[in-house]
Enzyme design. Sequence first.
Site, PDB file in Angstrom:
ATOM      1  N   HIS A  20       0.836  -1.192   0.000  1.00 55.04           N
ATOM      2  CA  HIS A  20       0.000   0.000   0.000  1.00 55.04           C
ATOM      3  C   HIS A  20       0.875   1.247   0.000  1.00 55.04           C
ATOM      4  CE1 HIS A  20      -0.254   0.630   4.677  1.00 55.04           C
ATOM      5  NE2 HIS A  20       0.948   0.271   4.302  1.00 55.04           N
ATOM      6  N   CYS A  52       6.070   5.697   4.415  1.00 55.45           N
ATOM      7  CA  CYS A  52       4.826   5.029   3.993  1.00 55.45           C
ATOM      8  C   CYS A  52       4.181   5.723   2.795  1.00 55.45           C
ATOM      9  CB  CYS A  52       3.839   4.959   5.156  1.00 55.45           C
ATOM     10  SG  CYS A  52       4.428   3.933   6.514  1.00 55.45           S
ATOM     11  N   HIS A 110       4.883   0.069  -0.561  1.00 55.33           N
ATOM     12  CA  HIS A 110       5.647  -0.786   0.352  1.00 55.33           C
ATOM     13  C   HIS A 110       4.683  -1.830   0.884  1.00 55.33           C
ATOM     14  CE1 HIS A 110       3.731   1.926   3.225  1.00 55.33           C
ATOM     15  NE2 HIS A 110       3.956   1.017   4.154  1.00 55.33           N
ATOM     16  N   HIS A 135       3.456  -5.130   3.792  1.00 57.93           N
ATOM     17  CA  HIS A 135       3.411  -5.652   5.158  1.00 57.93           C
ATOM     18  C   HIS A 135       2.958  -7.101   5.132  1.00 57.93           C
ATOM     19  CE1 HIS A 135       3.895  -1.775   7.163  1.00 57.93           C
ATOM     20  NE2 HIS A 135       3.079  -1.273   6.243  1.00 57.93           N
ATOM     21  N   ASP A 163      -5.014 -10.599  -0.095  1.00 59.96           N
ATOM     22  CA  ASP A 163      -3.709 -11.242  -0.016  1.00 59.96           C
ATOM     23  C   ASP A 163      -2.941 -11.098  -1.332  1.00 59.96           C
ATOM     24  OD1 ASP A 163      -1.620 -12.691   1.183  1.00 59.96           O
ATOM     25  OD2 ASP A 163      -2.410 -14.596   0.456  1.00 59.96           O
ATOM     26  N   HIS A 164      -1.694 -10.681  -1.220  1.00 59.56           N
ATOM     27  CA  HIS A 164      -0.807 -10.474  -2.367  1.00 59.56           C
ATOM     28  C   HIS A 164      -1.389  -9.470  -3.362  1.00 59.56           C
ATOM     29  CE1 HIS A 164       1.192 -13.948  -0.657  1.00 59.56           C
ATOM     30  NE2 HIS A 164       2.262 -13.543  -1.299  1.00 59.56           N
ATOM     31  N   GLU A 175      -0.087  -4.611  11.805  1.00 59.04           N
ATOM     32  CA  GLU A 175       0.659  -4.188  10.625  1.00 59.04           C
ATOM     33  C   GLU A 175       2.127  -4.584  10.778  1.00 59.04           C
ATOM     34  OE1 GLU A 175      -0.119  -0.494   7.991  1.00 59.04           O
ATOM     35  OE2 GLU A 175       1.292   0.130   9.558  1.00 59.04           O
TER      36      GLU A 175
END
Length: 135
Positions: free
Chosen positions: A15, A34, A40, A42, A80-81, A125
């Site tokens: 994100h 960020c 980037h 998480h 996810d991903h 996070e």
Amino acid sequence: MNVTVCRKENFNAAHRLHNPLWTEEQNQQVFGLCNNPNFHGHNYELVVKLTGPVDPDTGYVYDMKKLSLLIKAEILDKFDHKNLNLDTEEFQHLNPTAENIAVVIWQRLRPHLAENLTLSVTLFETERNFVEYHG
């Protein structure tokens, strides 16, 4: 008698924290690293908690297999991903902060649960930074 049951899952997502109404300088000052224009990621840890009465017939508050399948369908398969800013409807116009992600997860799960169950979502996070939303 109410009992809380919990299910932990993990998902990975990228994100960028950015407010398009602000200048680049404001975004950099508030969001720092960020705000990287190349995003980037998480490794999120998600804990879904349901609180409610124990069913006298099953002994369950909620069938954990059903909860696992619900989280997979409504959250993992969607986030996810993924790049949350680019690949999801929910974050096209909503800054994907941990707070907003937790609220969106709660909103995606709530309609599928009985009204007598209280839903809480905790989203890590990082190992040290996490949020919790109760609705």
